[in-house]
Write an enzyme that holds these catalytic residues in place. Structure first.
Site: not given
Length: 339
Positions: A57, A208, A211-212
């Site tokens: 990351y 989630l 984001g959806f």
């Protein structure tokens, strides 16, 4: 916040953790280092004790951010990070997967330095390396546990057979796989069965749906060129339009419960197993507080039955990854064995 134990031998953590990846990586919008540190500390203030990062990351910058943010409360939190990619430490160039045992120790030493800690609480192999027997990987991590550099071993996106082989060498405390209302493969591919049998914790990432499932994304939502979702089959406009049925279901349940779609999605995951600890991520304080609020949402058996019945009639549209990413995720592909 309530706490949960990751499996029979893993650490006790907050029922909801914090996935830190999106703070400065992958979604096309990122926080500054100071902003990310502030949000992580706000999560701690609200009871979150489980934080997830990885060397890839950034690369590297996310671990540095997490380490600085958590330094004042190091003894109160559980820090998870991951190895498993061939990343040039000088240029940050990523050259595929790599879990060579001789390289794992060097990667861990660099992660410890970036995080500013002496021991990694939970170290995952990020993706299975088909060229390295998983027994050799587990053996390398076992040596790090014996040295005091690592407390617990985890695997991210293994297949069930790989998980069992690794666990036979070094007990696996937790598996991190994608799992949500619109990606339920762990229920049928043997992973949750193996966790049940072997006493392994389960950490859903993207709980989630990237984001959806919050209801904030639809077929008309623009995704930036640097947002990895823009190239994901499931996030193409036609797929989003068909997948809106998932969000509609969550909205119906949420309205009845006085909650939000995101809270229902997280509460559903928490209800699946007592050892499941989702790690939603966000860059916004109000979303962080919304996610944490899911800990107080209890779904009844009737409500869980209603969701199960509705899901049986909804067909997911689009793959969760583009082919190159899918090839590394959640499969028991042919792999070398040390036997």
């Amino acid at each position: 916040m309530k706490t949960r134990q990751l499996g029979t031998g893993g650490p006790d953590v907050s029922a909801l953790g914090f996935g830190c990846m999106g703070l400065d990586f992958s979604y096309g919008h990122k926080l500054s280092r100071d902003e990310g540190i502030a949000l992580i500390r706000q999560a701690v203030d609200r009871g979150v004790t489980f934080f997830d990062t990885a060397e890839i990351y950034g690369p590297f910058t996310n671990e540095e951010m997490v380490g600085e943010a958590l330094a004042p409360v190091r003894d109160q939190v559980v820090i998870a990070t991951k190895f498993g990619f061939d990343i040039d430490p000088a240029t940050a160039q990523v050259n595929g997967v790599s879990s060579r045992p001789e390289g794992i120790k060097a990667v861990v030493e660099r992660s410890l330095r970036r995080l500013g800690i002496e021991t990694i609480d939970l170290l995952y192999q990020h993706r299975v390396d088909p060229n390295v027997p998983i027994e050799d990987v587990a053996g390398a991590v076992k040596a790090l546990v014996e040295e005091g550099k690592v407390r617990h071993f985890g695997l991210s996106e293994p297949g069930a057979r790989t998980l069992r082989r690794a666990h036979a060498v070094l007990p696996v405390a937790a598996v991190q796989n994608e799992y949500s209302l619109w990606w339920r493969e762990p229920e049928s591919n043997g992973i949750l069965d193996a966790c049940d049998e072997l006493g392994i914790g389960f950490v859903p990432y993207s709980p989630l749906g990237k984001g959806f499932l919050t209801g904030a994304i639809d077929k008309d939502t623009p995704l930036g060129a640097n947002d990895f979702r823009a190239n994901t089959p499931r996030f193409q406009p036609e797929a989003l339009a068909k997948n809106a049925a998932f969000v509609d279901l969550l909205k119906q349940i949420a309205q009845d419960k006085g909650a939000t779609p995101a809270q229902i999605a997280l509460a559903w995951l928490l209800a699946q197993r007592p050892y499941i600890v989702p790690i939603p991520g966000t860059t916004k304080l109000h979303r962080l507080e919304e996610n944490i609020g899911a800990d107080a949402v209890a779904l009844s058996e009737a409500e869980l039955g209603r969701i199960k019945s509705a899901l049986a009639d909804i067909q997911v549209e689009g793959a969760r990854y583009a082919p190159a990413q899918a090839a590394m995720a959640g499969l028991d592909a042919p792999e070398k064995t040390s036997l």
